[in-house]
Design a protein around this motif. Structure first.
Motif, PDB file in Angstrom:
ATOM      1  N   VAL A   1       4.869   4.603  -0.124  1.00  0.00           N
ATOM      2  CA  VAL A   1       4.999   3.489   0.003  1.00  0.00           C
ATOM      3  C   VAL A   1       6.114   2.815  -0.971  1.00  0.00           C
ATOM      4  O   VAL A   1       7.031   2.280  -0.800  1.00  0.00           O
ATOM      5  CB  VAL A   1       3.692   2.649  -0.191  1.00  0.00           C
ATOM      6  CG1 VAL A   1       4.356   0.947  -0.135  1.00  0.00           C
ATOM      7  CG2 VAL A   1       2.976   2.771   1.034  1.00  0.00           C
TER       8      VAL A   1
ATOM      9  N   ILE B   1       9.803   4.183  -0.316  1.00  0.00           N
ATOM     10  CA  ILE B   1      10.437   3.535   0.920  1.00  0.00           C
ATOM     11  C   ILE B   1      10.764   2.519   0.468  1.00  0.00           C
ATOM     12  O   ILE B   1      11.824   1.907   0.808  1.00  0.00           O
ATOM     13  CB  ILE B   1       9.263   3.588   2.205  1.00  0.00           C
ATOM     14  CG1 ILE B   1       9.039   5.086   2.741  1.00  0.00           C
ATOM     15  CG2 ILE B   1       9.749   2.561   3.212  1.00  0.00           C
ATOM     16  CD1 ILE B   1       7.851   4.882   3.796  1.00  0.00           C
TER      17      ILE B   1
ATOM     18  N   MET C   1       7.568  -3.486   6.166  1.00  0.00           N
ATOM     19  CA  MET C   1       6.975  -2.296   5.581  1.00  0.00           C
ATOM     20  C   MET C   1       5.473  -2.485   5.168  1.00  0.00           C
ATOM     21  O   MET C   1       4.579  -1.987   5.754  1.00  0.00           O
ATOM     22  CB  MET C   1       7.767  -1.695   4.531  1.00  0.00           C
ATOM     23  CG  MET C   1       7.131  -0.602   4.058  1.00  0.00           C
ATOM     24  SD  MET C   1       7.561  -0.197   2.162  1.00  0.00           S
ATOM     25  CE  MET C   1       6.656  -1.658   1.322  1.00  0.00           C
TER      26      MET C   1
ATOM     27  N   VAL D   1       1.820  -1.164   6.324  1.00  0.00           N
ATOM     28  CA  VAL D   1       1.035  -0.593   5.361  1.00  0.00           C
ATOM     29  C   VAL D   1      -0.511  -1.357   5.528  1.00  0.00           C
ATOM     30  O   VAL D   1      -1.536  -1.002   5.509  1.00  0.00           O
ATOM     31  CB  VAL D   1       1.446  -0.827   3.937  1.00  0.00           C
ATOM     32  CG1 VAL D   1       0.328  -0.630   2.925  1.00  0.00           C
ATOM     33  CG2 VAL D   1       2.607  -0.111   3.774  1.00  0.00           C
TER      34      VAL D   1
ATOM     35  N   ALA E   1       6.069   4.121   7.108  1.00  0.00           N
ATOM     36  CA  ALA E   1       4.739   3.583   6.044  1.00  0.00           C
ATOM     37  C   ALA E   1       3.709   3.734   6.556  1.00  0.00           C
ATOM     38  O   ALA E   1       2.692   3.881   6.144  1.00  0.00           O
ATOM     39  CB  ALA E   1       5.296   2.376   5.329  1.00  0.00           C
TER      40      ALA E   1
END
Length: 241
Positions: A19, A22, A36, A40, A119
C-alpha cells in the motif's frame, strides 16, 4: 502470543509495504489517493468477515466435524505460510521496483481506480492468508485472548513501520527481516502440522500412528517458560505421537 505477534507483524508489513509503495507512486504522480484507500478498506473488511465467518461456521458444527474443519484450516494455513515464505524470499529485493512498474502500467491503462484494484487485491490476499493462519494458530493456542492480543500488537507495529517507511523516517533491511521471520514461521508451521494431525485423529480421519514416540516433558515442562515456548509458540506437544 509470540507466534501470532510475528504473524501479524510479517503479514501486516507485507500489506502496508504494498500500500505504501502504491501510495507513494500516486502522490508522486499527483493522483488522488481516495480510490486506493477505498480498495484497502474494502479488502480489510472482507478479510475480517472471512475470519469471523469461518469461526461461526465451525462453532455451529458437531464436535467431530469441528475437528475436521480445524484440520482443513490448519492444512490450508501451512500451505499459505510456506508459500508466503518462499515467495517473499525470492521477491523481497525487487518488490518495490516490480510494484512501481505494475502501477505505472495500470495508471497508463486507466485511472487511479486501476491502482485501487491493485491495492484491493494485494491487501485481500494478505488479509485472507492472515485470517486463515491466525485462526489456525488460535485453535492450537491454549490462551486465545493472549494470542489475539499478540496479533493486534503485531499488526499495529506493522502499520507503524509501514507508515515510517512511506514517509522516509524508517529504514529497514527487508531481506533480513523476511528471512528472520521466515525461519521462525517455518517452526510455527511445523507445529501447525502436528496440531492438524491431532485434529484429524480426533475427527476420526486418522486412526493409525497414535503411539507415543518420545517423552518431551523434560524439554517442555508444564507451567514453565520453556514449556510455553515449545508447546504454545511452536505447537510441539510434550508427548508427540
Amino acid at each position: 502470543m509470540i507466534a501470532t505477534l510475528v504473524i501479524g507483524l510479517r503479514e501486516g508489513l507485507e500489506a502496508t509495504l504494498i500500500v505504501g509503495i502504491i501510495a507513494a507512486f500516486l502522490r508522486r504522480n499527483r493522483t488522488p489517493l481516495a480510490p486506493m484507500w477505498a480498495g484497502v478498506g474494502l479488502a480489510v473488511a472482507l478479510s475480517i468477515a472471512v475470519g469471523f465467518g469461518l469461526q461461526l461456521v465451525e462453532q455451529a458444527l458437531p464436535q467431530a466435524q469441528q475437528e475436521g474443519m480445524e484440520t482443513i484450516i490448519g492444512a490450508v494455513a501451512v500451505v499459505f505460510v510456506t508459500g508466503m515464505i518462499v515467495w517473499m524470499r525470492t521477491h523481497a529485493r525487487t518488490l518495490s521496483r516490480d510494484l512501481q512498474a505494475s502501477a505505472s502500467a495500470a495508471l497508463g491503462r486507466g485511472t487511479a481506480w486501476a491502482l485501487a484494484g491493485m491495492a484491493f487485491l494485494a491487501v485481500l490476499k494478505e488479509g485472507f492468508e492472515t485470517s486463515v493462519f491466525l485462526l489456525a494458530t488460535f485453535q492450537a493456542s491454549s490462551d486465545t485472548g493472549s494470542a489475539a492480543l499478540g496479533a493486534v500488537i503485531g499488526i499495529a507495529v506493522a502499520v507503524a513501520i509501514g507508515y515510517g517507511i512511506y514517509t522516509g523516517g524508517v529504514r529497514l533491511d527487508l531481506g533480513r527481516f523476511f528471512t528472520g521471520t521466515g525461519v521462525f514461521l517455518v517452526f510455527v508451521a511445523g507445529g501447525l502440522v502436528l496440531t492438524a494431525l491431532r485434529h484429524a485423529h480426533e475427527a476420526g480421519w486418522i486412526v493409525i500412528g497414535q503411539q507415543r514416540t518420545v517423552d518431551l516433558g523434560w524439554l517442555a515442562p508444564n507451567g514453565s517458560l520453556r514449556g510455553a515456548l515449545v508447546t504454545g509458540v511452536l505447537g510441539i506437544p510434550p508427548t508427540p505421537a
